[in-house]
Write a protein that holds these residues in place. Structure first.
Motif, PDB file in Angstrom:
ATOM      1  N   GLY A  32     -67.488  -1.639 -69.975  1.00 57.73           N
ATOM      2  CA  GLY A  32     -66.611  -0.971 -69.034  1.00 57.73           C
ATOM      3  C   GLY A  32     -65.838   0.148 -69.688  1.00 57.73           C
ATOM      4  N   SER A  33     -64.918   0.731 -68.929  1.00 57.81           N
ATOM      5  CA  SER A  33     -64.145   1.873 -69.420  1.00 57.81           C
ATOM      6  C   SER A  33     -62.954   1.416 -70.249  1.00 57.81           C
ATOM      7  N   VAL A  34     -62.839   1.958 -71.451  1.00 60.41           N
ATOM      8  CA  VAL A  34     -61.746   1.645 -72.366  1.00 60.41           C
ATOM      9  C   VAL A  34     -60.818   2.851 -72.463  1.00 60.41           C
ATOM     10  N   SER A  35     -59.518   2.604 -72.311  1.00 61.95           N
ATOM     11  CA  SER A  35     -58.542   3.672 -72.535  1.00 61.95           C
ATOM     12  C   SER A  35     -58.206   3.716 -74.022  1.00 61.95           C
ATOM     13  N   PHE A  36     -58.337   4.896 -74.616  1.00 61.88           N
ATOM     14  CA  PHE A  36     -58.073   5.048 -76.050  1.00 61.88           C
ATOM     15  C   PHE A  36     -57.231   6.294 -76.269  1.00 61.88           C
ATOM     16  N   TYR A  37     -56.565   6.353 -77.411  1.00 61.11           N
ATOM     17  CA  TYR A  37     -55.754   7.551 -77.658  1.00 61.11           C
ATOM     18  C   TYR A  37     -55.869   8.039 -79.092  1.00 61.11           C
ATOM     19  N   ILE A  38     -55.626   9.340 -79.223  1.00 61.12           N
ATOM     20  CA  ILE A  38     -55.489   9.997 -80.525  1.00 61.12           C
ATOM     21  C   ILE A  38     -54.250  10.874 -80.461  1.00 61.12           C
ATOM     22  N   GLY A  39     -53.446  10.842 -81.508  1.00 60.82           N
ATOM     23  CA  GLY A  39     -52.238  11.658 -81.552  1.00 60.82           C
ATOM     24  C   GLY A  39     -52.459  12.980 -82.262  1.00 60.82           C
ATOM     25  N   PHE A  40     -51.795  14.014 -81.759  1.00 65.93           N
ATOM     26  CA  PHE A  40     -51.883  15.349 -82.354  1.00 65.93           C
ATOM     27  C   PHE A  40     -50.472  15.872 -82.607  1.00 65.93           C
ATOM     28  N   MET A  61     -66.909   9.808 -76.454  1.00 68.50           N
ATOM     29  CA  MET A  61     -66.387   8.615 -75.792  1.00 68.50           C
ATOM     30  C   MET A  61     -66.192   8.839 -74.300  1.00 68.50           C
ATOM     31  N   GLN A  62     -65.712  10.039 -73.930  1.00 66.10           N
ATOM     32  CA  GLN A  62     -65.566  10.305 -72.502  1.00 66.10           C
ATOM     33  C   GLN A  62     -66.927  10.363 -71.810  1.00 66.10           C
ATOM     34  N   LYS A  63     -67.911  10.970 -72.468  1.00 70.20           N
ATOM     35  CA  LYS A  63     -69.259  11.024 -71.902  1.00 70.20           C
ATOM     36  C   LYS A  63     -69.813   9.615 -71.639  1.00 70.20           C
ATOM     37  N   ALA A  64     -69.370   8.657 -72.452  1.00 67.75           N
ATOM     38  CA  ALA A  64     -69.833   7.272 -72.308  1.00 67.75           C
ATOM     39  C   ALA A  64     -69.010   6.495 -71.279  1.00 67.75           C
ATOM     40  N   GLY A  65     -68.056   7.175 -70.631  1.00 69.03           N
ATOM     41  CA  GLY A  65     -67.291   6.534 -69.562  1.00 69.03           C
ATOM     42  C   GLY A  65     -65.900   6.069 -69.939  1.00 69.03           C
ATOM     43  N   HIS A  66     -65.455   6.346 -71.149  1.00 73.63           N
ATOM     44  CA  HIS A  66     -64.143   5.884 -71.589  1.00 73.63           C
ATOM     45  C   HIS A  66     -63.081   6.959 -71.330  1.00 73.63           C
ATOM     46  N   LYS A  67     -61.831   6.540 -71.308  1.00 75.14           N
ATOM     47  CA  LYS A  67     -60.743   7.426 -70.866  1.00 75.14           C
ATOM     48  C   LYS A  67     -59.888   7.887 -72.046  1.00 75.14           C
ATOM     49  N   PRO A  68     -59.926   9.179 -72.366  1.00 69.67           N
ATOM     50  CA  PRO A  68     -59.118   9.685 -73.479  1.00 69.67           C
ATOM     51  C   PRO A  68     -57.659   9.892 -73.083  1.00 69.67           C
ATOM     52  N   ILE A  69     -56.777   9.482 -73.955  1.00 72.44           N
ATOM     53  CA  ILE A  69     -55.349   9.806 -73.824  1.00 72.44           C
ATOM     54  C   ILE A  69     -54.991  10.692 -75.010  1.00 72.44           C
ATOM     55  N   VAL A  70     -54.599  11.907 -74.721  1.00 71.75           N
ATOM     56  CA  VAL A  70     -54.159  12.828 -75.769  1.00 71.75           C
ATOM     57  C   VAL A  70     -52.653  12.682 -75.900  1.00 71.75           C
ATOM     58  N   LEU A  71     -52.220  12.185 -77.028  1.00 75.19           N
ATOM     59  CA  LEU A  71     -50.785  12.048 -77.264  1.00 75.19           C
ATOM     60  C   LEU A  71     -50.317  13.200 -78.140  1.00 75.19           C
ATOM     61  N   VAL A  72     -49.443  14.030 -77.626  1.00 76.77           N
ATOM     62  CA  VAL A  72     -48.871  15.092 -78.447  1.00 76.77           C
ATOM     63  C   VAL A  72     -47.497  14.638 -78.918  1.00 76.77           C
ATOM     64  N   GLY A  73     -47.244  14.875 -80.186  1.00 74.60           N
ATOM     65  CA  GLY A  73     -46.042  14.335 -80.811  1.00 74.60           C
ATOM     66  C   GLY A  73     -44.822  15.198 -80.637  1.00 74.60           C
ATOM     67  N   GLY A  74     -44.402  15.398 -79.403  1.00 75.44           N
ATOM     68  CA  GLY A  74     -43.174  16.154 -79.173  1.00 75.44           C
ATOM     69  C   GLY A  74     -41.948  15.458 -79.730  1.00 75.44           C
TER      70      GLY A  74
END
Length: 416
Positions: A32-40, A61-74
């Protein structure tokens, strides 16, 4: 036909470095779809080559159906990550951070989508960090951290001799808190990042386990380095940026066109979407050419063709097919006798070679220009410049001329 697990894709292409809960993560990514994140860290107004590998992983990962969360370090960007640094980062204003984040989103949109069923989302940890009550934060989060254990983390050990401020010491707690917030708010169960973030990522997974009683995952990617272990994406002019205004598409293309022979296959796997069997057909194996004397089938010819293809594919992803095609034509014009050459425009009053080199961005200073000239590395219209006092003629200024620095930089210079 069953869809391939994205973990297999990432592993066989060389992304995966370290992982927590590999077996369970593999199952989750396949079910299934996994929500994952990477910080910038928004410390600049553009992403650079150092971010490229992570953006590609997010795309797969998005192409495979997973949900990217882009975390920006404000929020964390107000402190600065001590990992891999010998000094403390300069602090930024909130306005600068926000402006950088908008530029990031535009660049990231070339790798993955912020629209659709499993659209990426961009969040800013300033929303939950800047208004924290410090005492409440320490009671809620800090109580779960062992100072003794933190001091064994590589990101802190490297700084102990030169000095680590308590200000920076808080960074690990805040990054761990990010993972906790994203887990609660978005169901995020996987944090990814460069391998230099391993200690911080582990801290987040451990905090969620202690506070929420949940098992979440951690995954790091190897850093983008040459076969000698040197970080890629650095030139004499500085970083190789994804912003065309900071690193032109031609310069970007040339960077990849001139990488080392031993790095070509790795970069194809990590930084393009070409299938592995196609990459194997493009990149020659040096062992197959031992004793070869026929120049038309030589290893050198094949590896240079592979580099040109690599440069084209990467430039097309970051800039566009059109810009990649133009950069290729300019490269062939500069080094292969083609009709199109990359151009540099300099002021009308530039006549001395040192001034020209600085104005064209081929030397950062006149002293560096002198060093290049003394070393025999500068040519004008294919004639070596032998003296620091060389000046172009009126005819050259009127018609333009070709300026070469070494074997890898060659431009048509337009005066005025």
């Amino acid at each position: 036909m069953q869809k391939k697990n994205v973990y297999d894709i990432l592993k066989e292409r060389g992304f995966v470095k370290q992982v927590v809960g590999e077996e369970d993560l593999y199952k989750a990514l396949g079910n299934g779809s996994v929500s994952f994140y990477i910080g910038f860290d928004p410390t600049a107004d553009s992403l650079h080559v150092g971010h490229f590998l992570q953006l590609m992983a997010m795309s797969w990962m998005q192409k495979a159906g997973h949900k990217p969360i882009v975390l920006v370090g404000g929020g964390t960007g107000m402190v600065g990550d001590p990992s891999g640094r010998s000094d403390m980062r300069m602090l930024m204003t909130p306005e600068t951070v926000m402006a950088n984040c908008e530029k990031f989103k535009k660049q990231m949109s070339k790798f993955f989508s912020f629209e659709g069923e499993n659209a990426a989302i961009m969040v800013n940890n300033a929303d939950w960090i800047l208004n924290l009550n410090y005492i409440d934060f320490l009671r809620d989060v800090g109580v779960h951290f062992s100072v003794n254990r933190m001091l064994t983390a590589e990101c802190f050990k490297q700084r102990m001799e030169k000095g680590l401020s308590f200000f920076e010491f808080n960074y690990m707690l805040m990054q761990a808190y990010d993972y906790l917030v994203l887990n609660k708010k978005y169901g995020c169960i996987l944090e990814c990042g460069g391998d230099d973030q391993w200690s911080n990522i582990l801290a987040g997974a451990d905090l969620i386990r202690r506070k929420e009683g949940k098992e979440v995952y951690a995954l790091t990617f190897g850093l983008l380095t040459t076969s000698e272990g040197i970080k890629m994406g650095k030139t004499q002019k500085g970083a190789v940026w994804l912003d065309a205004a900071k690193t032109s598409p031609y310069e970007f293309y040339q960077y990849w066109r001139n990488i080392g022979d031993d790095d070509v296959e790795k970069c194809f796997k990590l930084l393009t979407f070409l299938p592995l069997d196609e990459i194997a057909a493009i990149v020659p194996d040096k062992k197959d050419y031992e004793g070869e004397v026929k120049p038309e089938t030589s290893y050198e010819k094949r590896i240079n063709q592979a580099k040109a293809r690599l440069a084209y594919e990467i430039t097309a992803i970051v800039h566009s097919e059109e810009q990649a095609k133009l950069a290729k034509e300019q490269s062939e014009g500069a080094f292969g006798g083609g009709d199109t050459m990359p151009e540099k425009h300099i002021p009308a009053d530039c006549r001395k070679i040192a001034d020209i080199l600085v104005a064209a961005g081929l030397a950062p200073s006149k002293s560096e220009a002198r060093r290049l000239i003394d070393g025999g590395g500068i040519k004008v219209d294919d004639e070596k410049v032998s003296g620091f006092n060389f000046e172009i003629t009126d005819s050259m200024a009127a018609n333009g001329f070709v300026l070469s620095k070494g074997k890898k930089a060659r431009f048509k210079i337009i005066v005025g």
